[in-house]
Structures are given as structure tokens and as C-alpha cells.
Design an enzyme around this catalytic site. Structure first.
Site, PDB file in Angstrom:
ATOM      1  N   ARG A  73      99.209  50.647 -83.947  1.00 29.21           N
ATOM      2  CA  ARG A  73      99.346  51.948 -84.607  1.00 29.21           C
ATOM      3  C   ARG A  73     100.759  52.510 -84.507  1.00 29.21           C
ATOM      4  O   ARG A  73     101.341  52.950 -85.501  1.00 29.21           O
ATOM      5  CB  ARG A  73      98.377  52.975 -83.975  1.00 29.21           C
ATOM      6  CG  ARG A  73      96.956  52.837 -84.407  1.00 29.21           C
ATOM      7  CD  ARG A  73      96.027  53.306 -83.309  1.00 29.21           C
ATOM      8  NE  ARG A  73      96.072  52.326 -82.233  1.00 29.21           N
ATOM      9  CZ  ARG A  73      95.233  51.306 -82.146  1.00 29.21           C
ATOM     10  NH1 ARG A  73      94.255  51.186 -82.996  1.00 29.21           N
ATOM     11  NH2 ARG A  73      95.352  50.410 -81.181  1.00 29.21           N
ATOM     12  N   THR A  74     101.314  52.533 -83.311  1.00 32.05           N
ATOM     13  CA  THR A  74     102.576  53.255 -83.117  1.00 32.05           C
ATOM     14  C   THR A  74     103.703  52.605 -83.898  1.00 32.05           C
ATOM     15  O   THR A  74     104.442  53.275 -84.619  1.00 32.05           O
ATOM     16  CB  THR A  74     102.918  53.333 -81.611  1.00 32.05           C
ATOM     17  OG1 THR A  74     101.788  53.866 -80.920  1.00 32.05           O
ATOM     18  CG2 THR A  74     104.122  54.216 -81.367  1.00 32.05           C
ATOM     19  N   LYS A 101     116.041  35.455 -73.990  1.00 30.66           N
ATOM     20  CA  LYS A 101     117.098  34.584 -73.432  1.00 30.66           C
ATOM     21  C   LYS A 101     117.715  35.190 -72.182  1.00 30.66           C
ATOM     22  O   LYS A 101     118.763  34.759 -71.726  1.00 30.66           O
ATOM     23  CB  LYS A 101     118.194  34.376 -74.482  1.00 30.66           C
ATOM     24  CG  LYS A 101     117.742  33.697 -75.758  1.00 30.66           C
ATOM     25  CD  LYS A 101     118.938  33.534 -76.679  1.00 30.66           C
ATOM     26  CE  LYS A 101     118.545  33.023 -78.046  1.00 30.66           C
ATOM     27  NZ  LYS A 101     119.666  33.102 -78.986  1.00 30.66           N
ATOM     28  N   ARG A 123     109.703  51.124 -77.101  1.00 29.24           N
ATOM     29  CA  ARG A 123     108.526  51.016 -76.234  1.00 29.24           C
ATOM     30  C   ARG A 123     108.840  49.973 -75.192  1.00 29.24           C
ATOM     31  O   ARG A 123     109.279  48.864 -75.513  1.00 29.24           O
ATOM     32  CB  ARG A 123     107.279  50.625 -77.030  1.00 29.24           C
ATOM     33  CG  ARG A 123     106.109  50.260 -76.138  1.00 29.24           C
ATOM     34  CD  ARG A 123     104.822  50.078 -76.877  1.00 29.24           C
ATOM     35  NE  ARG A 123     104.253  51.354 -77.272  1.00 29.24           N
ATOM     36  CZ  ARG A 123     103.026  51.505 -77.746  1.00 29.24           C
ATOM     37  NH1 ARG A 123     102.233  50.456 -77.875  1.00 29.24           N
ATOM     38  NH2 ARG A 123     102.565  52.686 -78.092  1.00 29.24           N
ATOM     39  N   HIS A 151     104.058  59.185 -73.532  1.00 27.62           N
ATOM     40  CA  HIS A 151     103.899  58.706 -74.912  1.00 27.62           C
ATOM     41  C   HIS A 151     103.929  59.971 -75.780  1.00 27.62           C
ATOM     42  O   HIS A 151     102.896  60.426 -76.285  1.00 27.62           O
ATOM     43  CB  HIS A 151     102.576  57.943 -75.042  1.00 27.62           C
ATOM     44  CG  HIS A 151     102.423  57.149 -76.307  1.00 27.62           C
ATOM     45  ND1 HIS A 151     103.285  57.268 -77.390  1.00 27.62           N
ATOM     46  CD2 HIS A 151     101.487  56.228 -76.679  1.00 27.62           C
ATOM     47  CE1 HIS A 151     102.886  56.453 -78.349  1.00 27.62           C
ATOM     48  NE2 HIS A 151     101.806  55.810 -77.936  1.00 27.62           N
TER      49      HIS A 151
HETATM   50  N1  ASP Z   1      97.959  53.082 -77.526  1.00 31.37           N
HETATM   51  C1  ASP Z   1      98.073  53.884 -76.329  1.00 31.37           C
HETATM   52  C2  ASP Z   1      99.305  53.495 -75.534  1.00 31.37           C
HETATM   53  O1  ASP Z   1     100.131  52.757 -76.020  1.00 31.37           O
HETATM   54  C3  ASP Z   1      96.829  53.880 -75.505  1.00 31.37           C
HETATM   55  C4  ASP Z   1      96.364  52.540 -74.991  1.00 31.37           C
HETATM   56  O2  ASP Z   1      97.040  51.534 -75.139  1.00 31.37           O
HETATM   57  O3  ASP Z   1      95.286  52.540 -74.396  1.00 31.37           O
HETATM   58  O4  ASP Z   1      99.463  53.956 -74.420  1.00 31.37           O
END
Ligand code: ASP
Length: 332
Positions: A73-74, A101, A123, A151
Site C-alpha cells: 500500500r505505502t 553490494k 522505508r 509511520h
Molecule cells: N503496513 C503497516 C506498516 O508498515 C502495518 C503492518 O505492516 O502491519 O507498519
């Protein structure tokens, strides 16, 4: 007036976000700055219903998505958000980058920065990674999840979804249930919701409640949140129930925190039966990915009470708002 009481739809002055060059955590934002993001997201959510969803707002700008952890999703929603604003979006994952690497995160990020992007969305499994980049890079940095720390855009999209369904956040009773120990979603939501005037009940077995959780945001969080190990207690009279997945990827090598998934589900899972403890119009939220039948019963996940897919759609609008605020002409 409560912390966030003044920031209903369309009234937060845009200048309240101006001091922010990056978005690394909700911890840095006050209620007014959060209100600016949510108001702008309202506008972008309306545009999502138009036949042509593209705007020229970020034409000529570049957004790099640098994801060292899995994401559905993100990452996709940051990419769609950038493209809807006409920015060029570039996706990089560790397997296709020089991190494989042996290059350090900072070296990778500095090299990307040298190519002149306007925003790096990062991320990383290490808490504080976006903060490190924000201190070093010339471009804006957005935290798309750093370890079990924060987040922020998830909390913002959750607030936007709640605001849409409940008219505002101030005075809401929100239950956050599940793996509080490893969840960056829980931390960012706790900070965001209490800043906006909600009260938060945090529920998990003791083994999944980190010490000092309710102290996270100082006085505001301390007075507006409480911890319980009883699901019925957390749900009792709640307006919003947010369920969290057990984050197995963060617990390898640790002693088990509960007997088995069935036992966890029986004690802490949300089912049609346990949802009855919440208000009759309570909404059910989940950041995804759902572990069906563990923290959330499939019939509840698929019911009209669940707003989980709406959260996903707000994710695009909120991320458009964040990208515009950090890279739009007004941000220069
Ligand atoms: N998608 C959210 C996160 O990246 C929650 C999860 O992974 O459970 O933290």
C-alpha cells in the site's frame, strides 16, 4: 478547548505547516500542522472522484521511493500520489540497488540526492533512518515507516478516514488493539490522535506492551491514553477500533510473546461478538496487511463496519498533500 478542537475541515491556516521541510514523524507536528495536511487531503480525495485525476502541481519535480522493507500500500500510494501531481516517480528497492553490494544507507541516499530529487520517501528497518537522511540530504525526506518507531503518513490517513466518518477527531474514543510492542502504526497514531483531542485505549497482552508507551508524547499522550490487557475494556463504548497485525518479522530470535495464534485470536481478536462491546456505529480500521482469522475475523473485515479499503484510498490523498506541502511551489 482540546488540543485539536479547532481544526475541523478547511480551517487550518496553511502557514502552520511551513516550518517543516521534512516529514519524519508525527512527534514533530502540532495539531495545526496536522490539520493543514488533513484539509489538503480532503481536496485531493475529491479530485480522486474526477474522471481525470492528474494535476500539474509537481510538474518537473522528482520523487524517489527508497524502500528497504516490503510494502504494498505505502509504496504504491506514494507512487500514485506523485504521478497524480505530475511529478516523476522513481522506485528503488534493496535487491535492485547497491545496498545489496554493501553500500551504506547514507551513501545510497547521498548518491540519490546528488541526482537532484525533490523528495526522497524512505522505508527502513532501522528506527531513526529518515531522521538521519533529513539531517544530511538537500531534498525533503518523508518517513514511510522506520522500524518500530513511526509511520506518520499512516497515522495521517487514519485521521483523515476517522474525520470523514466521525466528523472530527476531538473527543473520539479510539481503541488500538494488537502488537503494540512492534507497531510503528500504534506509535504514530497514539501521537496523532491525542494531539487532535481523541482518547486512546491501548490493548495487548502485557508481553506486547512496551514500557513507557503512554509517555511517548509527554503530557498530552499521558492524559489522553491508557493501557489495558482486557479487550472488552478497550472496546467498551469505543467510536473507532483499530486492529494491528502481530509483526512476526520483528520478533525472530525472541522468546514467544503468546502461546499460539489461536490463543491470541481468542483473547485479542476482533469478531462479530467482541465488536458488540464498541458503540453500535463504531468503525473498524486496520493498516494492512490483515492476518485474517488472527487479529480480525474475516466476516468483520468484510462487513460494512470496516473502513479498511477507505483507509487505503485516503492514503493516496494524504500522500499527495504531504508531497505538495514539501515540494510544491509554496514550500520553496
Ligand atoms: N503496513 C503497516 C506498516 O508498515 C502495518 C503492518 O505492516 O502491519 O507498519
Amino acid at each position: 478547548m482540546a488540543a485539536g478542537a479547532g481544526y475541523c475541515h478547511g480551517v487550518a491556516p496553511r502557514s502552520a505547516f511551513a516550518p517543516h521541510r521534512h516529514l519524519v514523524g508525527i512527534a514533530d507536528l502540532d495539531a495545526a500542522a496536522i490539520g493543514v495536511v488533513l484539509d489538503l487531503a480532503d481536496r485531493y480525495q475529491a479530485i480522486a472522484a474526477e474522471p481525470v485525476k492528474k494535476l500539474a502541481t509537481l510538474r518537473g519535480k522528482t520523487v524517489i521511493n527508497l524502500f528497504f522493507e516490503n510494502s504494498t500500500r505505502t509504496r504504491t500510494s506514494f507512487e500514485i500520489a506523485a504521478k497524480r501531481l505530475s511529478a516523476d516517480a522513481v522506485n528503488i528497492s534493496p535487491s535492485s540497488s547497491s545496498a545489496a553490494k554493501g553500500e551504506t544507507l547514507l551513501d545510497t541516499a547521498k548518491n540519490l540526492d546528488a541526482m537532484g530529487p525533490d523528495v526522497v520517501v524512505v522505508r527502513h528497518a532501522m528506527g531513526g533512518a529518515p531522521h538521519l537522511l533529513a539531517r544530511t540530504l538537500r531534498c525533503a525526506v518523508v518517513n514511510a515507516g522506520d522500524g518500530q518507531h513511526e509511520h506518520p503518513t499512516q497515522a495521517l490517513l487514519d485521521a483523515a478516514t476517522m474525520r470523514r466518518h466521525k466528523g472530527g477527531i476531538d473527543g473520539l474514543e479510539v481503541a488500538i488493539v494488537g502488537d503494540l510492542a512492534h507497531s510503528r502504526v500504534a506509535r504514530s497514531n497514539l501521537l496523532c490522535l491525542t494531539k487532535l483531542g481523541a482518547r486512546v485505549r491501548l490493548c495487548a497482552p502485557w508481553t506486547l506492551i512496551p514500557p513507557g508507551l503512554t509517555e511517548l508524547g509527554g503530557e498530552v499522550t499521558r492524559t489522553r491514553s491508557r493501557v489495558t490487557t482486557r479487550l472488552e475494556d478497550a472496546l467498551d463504548g469505543a467510536d473507532v477500533v483499530m486492529m494491528l497485525r502481530v509483526q512476526h518479522e520483528r520478533t525472530s530470535g525472541e522468546a514467544p510473546r503468546f502461546a499460539n495464534p489461536r490463543e491470541f485470536s481468542r483473547t485479542y481478536g476482533l469478531s462479530a461478538r467482541t465488536l458488540k462491546f464498541a458503540k453500535p456505529d463504531a468503525i473498524v480500521m486496520h493498516p494492512g496487511p490483515i492476518n485474517r482469522g488472527v487479529e480480525l475475523a474475516p466476516d468483520v473485515a468484510d462487513s460494512g463496519r470496516a473502513v479498511i479499503l477507505e483507509q487505503v484510498s485516503w492514503g493516496v490523498a494524504v500522500r499527495m498533500a504531504v508531497l505538495e506541502l514539501l515540494a510544491g511551489d509554496a514550500a520553496a
